[in-house]
Design a protein around this motif. Structure first.
Motif, PDB file in Angstrom:
ATOM      1  N   ALA A 180       0.829  -1.214   0.000  1.00  0.00           N
ATOM      2  CA  ALA A 180       0.000   0.000   0.000  1.00  0.00           C
ATOM      3  C   ALA A 180       0.861   1.260   0.000  1.00  0.00           C
ATOM      4  O   ALA A 180       1.815   1.366   0.765  1.00  0.00           O
ATOM      5  CB  ALA A 180      -0.905   0.000   1.223  1.00  0.00           C
ATOM      6  N   PRO A 181       0.555   2.236  -0.868  1.00  0.00           N
ATOM      7  CA  PRO A 181       1.344   3.468  -0.918  1.00  0.00           C
ATOM      8  C   PRO A 181       1.240   4.292   0.375  1.00  0.00           C
ATOM      9  O   PRO A 181       2.179   4.966   0.744  1.00  0.00           O
ATOM     10  CB  PRO A 181       0.742   4.246  -2.094  1.00  0.00           C
ATOM     11  N   VAL A 182       0.106   4.238   1.053  1.00  0.00           N
ATOM     12  CA  VAL A 182      -0.034   4.968   2.322  1.00  0.00           C
ATOM     13  C   VAL A 182      -0.523   3.972   3.363  1.00  0.00           C
ATOM     14  O   VAL A 182      -1.456   3.208   3.096  1.00  0.00           O
ATOM     15  CB  VAL A 182      -1.062   6.119   2.189  1.00  0.00           C
ATOM     16  N   SER A 183       0.126   3.976   4.510  1.00  0.00           N
ATOM     17  CA  SER A 183      -0.397   3.084   5.553  1.00  0.00           C
ATOM     18  C   SER A 183      -0.107   3.649   6.933  1.00  0.00           C
ATOM     19  O   SER A 183       0.796   4.467   7.109  1.00  0.00           O
ATOM     20  CB  SER A 183       0.197   1.679   5.413  1.00  0.00           C
ATOM     21  N   ILE A 184      -0.908   3.227   7.879  1.00  0.00           N
ATOM     22  CA  ILE A 184      -0.686   3.618   9.270  1.00  0.00           C
ATOM     23  C   ILE A 184      -0.727   2.361  10.126  1.00  0.00           C
ATOM     24  O   ILE A 184      -1.349   1.353   9.774  1.00  0.00           O
ATOM     25  CB  ILE A 184      -1.767   4.606   9.779  1.00  0.00           C
ATOM     26  N   GLU A 185      -0.050   2.430  11.267  1.00  0.00           N
ATOM     27  CA  GLU A 185      -0.114   1.346  12.252  1.00  0.00           C
ATOM     28  C   GLU A 185      -0.218   2.011  13.617  1.00  0.00           C
ATOM     29  O   GLU A 185       0.663   2.785  13.999  1.00  0.00           O
ATOM     30  CB  GLU A 185       1.132   0.467  12.181  1.00  0.00           C
ATOM     31  N   VAL A 186      -1.302   1.764  14.313  1.00  0.00           N
ATOM     32  CA  VAL A 186      -1.580   2.499  15.542  1.00  0.00           C
ATOM     33  C   VAL A 186      -2.174   1.578  16.598  1.00  0.00           C
ATOM     34  O   VAL A 186      -2.793   0.568  16.284  1.00  0.00           O
ATOM     35  CB  VAL A 186      -2.567   3.668  15.276  1.00  0.00           C
ATOM     36  N   ILE A 300      -3.845   0.016   8.648  1.00  0.00           N
ATOM     37  CA  ILE A 300      -4.716   0.298   7.504  1.00  0.00           C
ATOM     38  C   ILE A 300      -3.854   0.766   6.350  1.00  0.00           C
ATOM     39  O   ILE A 300      -2.997   1.643   6.511  1.00  0.00           O
ATOM     40  CB  ILE A 300      -5.774   1.385   7.816  1.00  0.00           C
ATOM     41  N   GLY A 301      -4.041   0.136   5.214  1.00  0.00           N
ATOM     42  CA  GLY A 301      -3.333   0.553   4.003  1.00  0.00           C
ATOM     43  C   GLY A 301      -4.321   1.155   3.020  1.00  0.00           C
ATOM     44  O   GLY A 301      -5.466   0.704   2.921  1.00  0.00           O
ATOM     45  N   ALA A 302      -3.882   2.206   2.293  1.00  0.00           N
ATOM     46  CA  ALA A 302      -4.776   2.860   1.333  1.00  0.00           C
ATOM     47  C   ALA A 302      -4.002   3.273   0.085  1.00  0.00           C
ATOM     48  O   ALA A 302      -2.777   3.436   0.127  1.00  0.00           O
ATOM     49  CB  ALA A 302      -5.421   4.088   1.975  1.00  0.00           C
ATOM     50  N   SER A 303      -4.743   3.438  -0.988  1.00  0.00           N
ATOM     51  CA  SER A 303      -4.155   4.012  -2.191  1.00  0.00           C
ATOM     52  C   SER A 303      -4.055   5.526  -1.998  1.00  0.00           C
ATOM     53  O   SER A 303      -4.645   6.073  -1.071  1.00  0.00           O
ATOM     54  CB  SER A 303      -5.026   3.686  -3.408  1.00  0.00           C
ATOM     55  N   GLU A 304      -3.319   6.202  -2.897  1.00  0.00           N
ATOM     56  CA  GLU A 304      -3.124   7.637  -2.702  1.00  0.00           C
ATOM     57  C   GLU A 304      -4.435   8.429  -2.811  1.00  0.00           C
ATOM     58  O   GLU A 304      -4.568   9.509  -2.239  1.00  0.00           O
ATOM     59  CB  GLU A 304      -2.083   8.182  -3.690  1.00  0.00           C
ATOM     60  N   ASP A 305      -5.389   7.875  -3.551  1.00  0.00           N
ATOM     61  CA  ASP A 305      -6.674   8.583  -3.636  1.00  0.00           C
ATOM     62  C   ASP A 305      -7.629   8.194  -2.495  1.00  0.00           C
ATOM     63  O   ASP A 305      -8.818   8.478  -2.543  1.00  0.00           O
ATOM     64  CB  ASP A 305      -7.324   8.373  -5.014  1.00  0.00           C
ATOM     65  N   LEU A 382      -3.112  11.003   4.490  1.00  0.00           N
ATOM     66  CA  LEU A 382      -3.448  11.178   3.072  1.00  0.00           C
ATOM     67  C   LEU A 382      -3.612  12.652   2.699  1.00  0.00           C
ATOM     68  O   LEU A 382      -3.743  12.984   1.512  1.00  0.00           O
ATOM     69  CB  LEU A 382      -4.779  10.470   2.768  1.00  0.00           C
ATOM     70  N   GLY A 383      -3.675  13.523   3.703  1.00  0.00           N
ATOM     71  CA  GLY A 383      -3.975  14.923   3.447  1.00  0.00           C
ATOM     72  C   GLY A 383      -5.387  15.109   2.908  1.00  0.00           C
ATOM     73  O   GLY A 383      -5.654  15.915   2.023  1.00  0.00           O
ATOM     74  N   MET A 384      -6.300  14.356   3.464  1.00  0.00           N
ATOM     75  CA  MET A 384      -7.673  14.337   2.938  1.00  0.00           C
ATOM     76  C   MET A 384      -8.659  14.683   4.052  1.00  0.00           C
ATOM     77  O   MET A 384      -8.408  14.391   5.221  1.00  0.00           O
ATOM     78  CB  MET A 384      -7.954  12.918   2.421  1.00  0.00           C
ATOM     79  N   ASP A 385      -9.765  15.296   3.696  1.00  0.00           N
ATOM     80  CA  ASP A 385     -10.808  15.573   4.673  1.00  0.00           C
ATOM     81  C   ASP A 385     -11.369  14.241   5.208  1.00  0.00           C
ATOM     82  O   ASP A 385     -11.643  13.324   4.428  1.00  0.00           O
ATOM     83  CB  ASP A 385     -11.941  16.387   4.014  1.00  0.00           C
ATOM     84  N   PRO A 386     -11.526  14.127   6.527  1.00  0.00           N
ATOM     85  CA  PRO A 386     -11.971  12.840   7.087  1.00  0.00           C
ATOM     86  C   PRO A 386     -13.363  12.401   6.619  1.00  0.00           C
ATOM     87  O   PRO A 386     -13.625  11.193   6.545  1.00  0.00           O
ATOM     88  CB  PRO A 386     -11.941  13.060   8.603  1.00  0.00           C
ATOM     89  N   VAL A 387     -14.255  13.351   6.315  1.00  0.00           N
ATOM     90  CA  VAL A 387     -15.576  12.951   5.798  1.00  0.00           C
ATOM     91  C   VAL A 387     -15.404  12.411   4.376  1.00  0.00           C
ATOM     92  O   VAL A 387     -15.974  11.368   4.019  1.00  0.00           O
ATOM     93  CB  VAL A 387     -16.566  14.137   5.806  1.00  0.00           C
TER      94      VAL A 387
END
Ligand code: MCN
Ligand code: MOS
Length: 766
Positions: A180-186, A300-305, A382-387
């Motif tokens: 995944a290009p973006v991921s977090i581990e928390v 959680i892994g996500a694509s850039e979009d 992701l620099g994205m609005d959470p909604v």
């Protein structure tokens, strides 16, 4: 409860769909009685000749009772009996709510092996409660102490035992996460929390004969509790009467009879006198379990979009050394977002604590705290609005089982909630919004709750005086059952709601399952609706064909409206007059919503005294859930680290609302508990001995009026007839779910600091 006390707040207030009384905003039928003190709670029930019982709890956290010297206590004034494991009547073992069967051929509610601090070891029965207390202080108990593992933070607690049912896998989570290009581990943690209903636990037990027992005890499940007493004492179910017309809150803690319940009934039996037992507030913290402490890790892994490609969820909850309790972590994680690759695992870790229990939205609530905090962290990564992130991951079908949703109006929740809150004005930069010295934070999160559907049973009685009675062993713990069932019967029968009287909370009445899992309203509205329709048909048949009916042969059919029966265009007579003319005092109809009619009496009873009906079985074609989106504003004092929730807007999809005013109150109750969870609630255990250090309401903090801001709830639900027969979904618990995450997200937005372990206190923020 008589409905005559009810006034409609605003005649026009309704869900916009109501044609009759159901769906309209009525004030609570039991409200005046509760507010004026006329409502009798279990322990206020007057029983002649009652003795008083106090319980004694262990002062060590593990080990055994070596001896109890009872001589001083027994010689104390007014004492009738001192009970412990040695002289308590042997009872028949019965599995608890969660399926744990006590070991051995017989059961006594007193421990000799101690597995948690505050375990029940003895009880004293005396003429007065003061005498019983004084004598209890004179018990000399010798213990042999063993090492205590008080919490799962203790390394000796180990990793715990896997929970098979919570292991879920689809796709290839590990690989997808690696790519995944973006991921977090928390990692997130929640502490022990306690139900603390304002009415503490307690009961009056009274044997009318050797095999007839009456119990006055606050109950979320009259029939389940009656069944427990019947099994313990080896008497028929019908011989136990559990009475609980009013309950001062339960929040999951009053679903079953507890060891102290068995003590009162045992003492009453041994002494041949009624026995009253009040559990003190400090004792309640170990007389039953609250929500266990949990930890969860999320990858959680996500694509850039912003499309989620994988989730890996792990979690653990503390359980008791004596029995298993699973706080089903991950239940929200597996169904909230479209996720092609998924893996979850959970363990339970035995420690020296009381068996944890159900607490408003068990599993769902801590699960959503982790997932919804993590979604906020992912949005930032992701620099994205959470909604917007959530919108992009809205699943078409339930990702866990591929079933279509019965209804899922979460997108409508986002629209309505964001608009009412003014979300578009949010500057996404943390610490960017201020109000003087206060940092202002805006956060959001979502919640969900499944719809369960156990069977229900009801009786409707139409009386010759024109009044209508609805009878059921269902309960009302502040939720509104009395009110909505009167509305339902009035609606289906065609009588004014003021003429309907609802009688609940007595196991002599027709059966009902547990008021848990936010299922009672839908299933009892369904049962009463069906019963009232049958009564209506019977009334029409009586009017058409009884030789003494004044309406006989007047038409092909009759209609009932406003309590009057008559031909569609002809003169109508009051329902009571029809009954009188045909020589009846009452017309009585009982119906249930069991799937098949031909079940044996035993099978039928077991449907109401087990949790069988609550399964979300494979036979149910749709995935049924309520949803909500919380939008929260917090003010964080930069110097002191204090957090205040200053504004809440929550949009809820709970299907059709039977009474929008009461549903609003339920949503607010959940939101308020969510504020307590986020900022205040924490059971603190002494690691040396497993003692709960804040076992009282001065030190165990819950949200009070001063902590609660203006709360706006918006219903976006539409009738969902795939969820339940009358179109409602789950109301009672959904709004606590996700609330703590919304606050944690708002706090991060205000202060730029992420708090991952609850509660969010000032020392963590500074
Ligand atoms: N309701 C409605 N329309 C619907 C469904 C419900 O208007 N479609 C309203 C009715 O007023 C109904 C109430 O919401 O009485 C709750 O309905 P429901 O969601 O079916 O929940 P239950 O009746 O099964 O109540 C149990 C639920 C649970 S599990 C906990 S925990 C909880 C809760 O209710 N504990 C409470 N709310 C509580 N509220 C109070 N005051 N005290 C508690 O202990
Ligand atoms: Mo509620 S915790 O399901 O009684």
């Amino acid at each position: 409860m008589t409905f005559a006390e009810i006034t409609t707040k605003r005649g026009d207030a309704s869900d916009g769909m109501a044609t009759g009384p159901l769906g309209r905003a009525h004030v609570r039928a039991d409200g005046p009685a509760k507010i004026t003190g006329r409502a009798t709670y279990a322990l206020e029930h007057a029983v002649a000749d009652a003795l008083h019982c106090v319980i004694v709890q262990s002062t060590i956290g593990a080990g055994r009772v070596v001896s109890i010297d009872k001589s001083d206590a027994e010689a104390s004034p007014g004492v009738h009996l001192v009970l412990d494991a040695g002289n308590s009547l042997p009872l028949v073992p019965k599995a608890d709510f969660f399926g744990n069967l006590p070991p051995g051929d017989t059961f006594v509610p007193f421990a000799t092996e101690i597995r948690h601090n505050g375990e029940l070891v003895a009880a004293v029965v005396a003429d007065t409660v003061e005498q019983a207390r004084a004598a209890a202080d004179r018990l000399h108990i010798t213990y042999e102490e063993a090492p205590v593992v008080a919490t799962f933070a203790d390394p000796r607690a180990g990793d715990g035992n896997p929970v098979e049912a919570m292991s879920k896998t689809w796709g290839e989570a590990e690989q997808a996460l690696a790519e995944a290009p973006v991921s977090i581990e928390v990692r997130y943690e929640t502490p022990r929390e306690y139900n603390v209903p304002i009415e503490p636990h307690g009961l009056i037990a009274h044997w009318e004969a050797d095999d007839r027992l009456t119990i006055h005890e606050p109950s979320q499940w009259i029939d389940g509790m009656a069944n427990q007493f019947a099994t313990w004492f080896g008497i028929p179910f019908e011989n136990v009467r559990v009475v609980s017309p009013y309950i001062g809150g339960g929040f999951g803690s009053k679903g079953q009879a507890l060891p102290h319940s068995a003590v009162a009934a045992t003492a009453a039996r041994m002494l041949g006198r009624p026995v009253k037992l009040a559990v003190t507030r400090p004792q309640t913290f170990t007389a039953h379990g609250g929500r266990p402490a949990t930890w969860q890790t999320l990858k959680i892994g996500a694509s850039e979009d912003g499309r989620i490609v994988a989730i890996d969820h792990r979690g653990a909850n503390e359980t008791a050394a004596a029995a298993n309790f699973v706080e089903t972590l991950g239940v929200v994680t597996s169904m909230m977002y479209a996720v092609p690759n998924f893996r979850s695992r959970q363990t339970i870790v035995p420690v020296n604590t009381v068996v944890p229990g159900a607490f408003r939205a068990p599993g769902k609530n801590p699960s959503a705290f982790a997932l919804e905090s993590a979604m906020d962290e992912l949005a930032i990564a992701l620099g994205m609005d959470p909604v917007e992130l959530r919108r992009r991951n809205e699943p078409d079908v339930d990702p866990e089982n591929g079933k279509p949703w019965s209804s899922r109006r979460l997108l409508a929740c986002y629209d309505a909630g964001a608009a009412a809150f003014g979300w578009s004005k949010r500057n996404p930069e943390p610490r960017s919004m201020r109000n003087g010295r206060q940092l202002v934070g805006w956060g959001m999160a979502v919640g969900t709750h499944p719809v369960y559907s156990s069977p229900g049973e009801a009786m409707v009685r139409v009386l010759a005086n024109g009044r209508v009675e609805v009878l059921s062993s269902a309960i009302d713990m502040g939720t509104g059952t009395y009110t909505i069932l009167a509305q339902t019967a009035a609606d289906a029968l065609g009588v004014p709601v003021e003429r309907v009287e609802v009688k609940l909370g007595d196991s002599r009445l027709p059966r009902a399952p547990v008021a848990g899992g936010s299922q009672l309203a839908n299933l009892m509205v369904g049962a009463v609706h069906k019963t009232a329709l049958a009564a209506r048909e019977d009334l029409i048949a009586l009017g058409l064909s009884d030789p003494n009916s004044p309406l006989q042969n007047q038409a092909n059919t009759l209609i009932i409206e406003d309590g009057m029966i008559g031909p569609p265009r002809g003169p109508a007579i009051p329902l009571g007059d029809l009954l009188t003319a045909t020589g009846r005092d009452a017309l009585e109809v009982t119906r249930d919503t069991l799937p098949e009619k031909e079940r044996t009496a035993e099978e039928r009873l077991s449907m109401f005294t087990s949790l069988a009906g609550m399964e979300r079985g494979p036979g149910i074609p749709k995935s049924r859930h309520s949803f909500c989106a919380h939008f929260v504003e917090v003010l964080v004092d930069e110097d002191f680290g204090t957090v205040r929730v200053s504004r809440v807007v929550s949009a809820v999809d709970a299907g059709r609302l039977y009474n929008p005013k009461l549903a609003d109150s339920q949503f607010k109750g959940g939101i308020i508990m969510g504020i307590g969870m986020a900022l205040l609630e924490e059971g603190i255990t002494d690691p040396r001995n497993g003692r709960i250090l804040n076992a009282n309401l001065a030190d165990y903090l819950i949200a009070t009026n001063a902590d609660i801001p203006a709360i706006e709830t918006i219903s976006v639900g539409e009738p969902d007839y795939d969820a339940t027969p009358l179109g409602g979904k789950a109301v009672g618990e959904v709004a606590i779910v996700g609330m703590a995450a919304a606050i944690a997200n708002a706090v991060h937005h205000a202060a730029g600091k992420r708090i991952r372990d609850l509660p969010i206190t000032m020392e963590k923020l500074l």
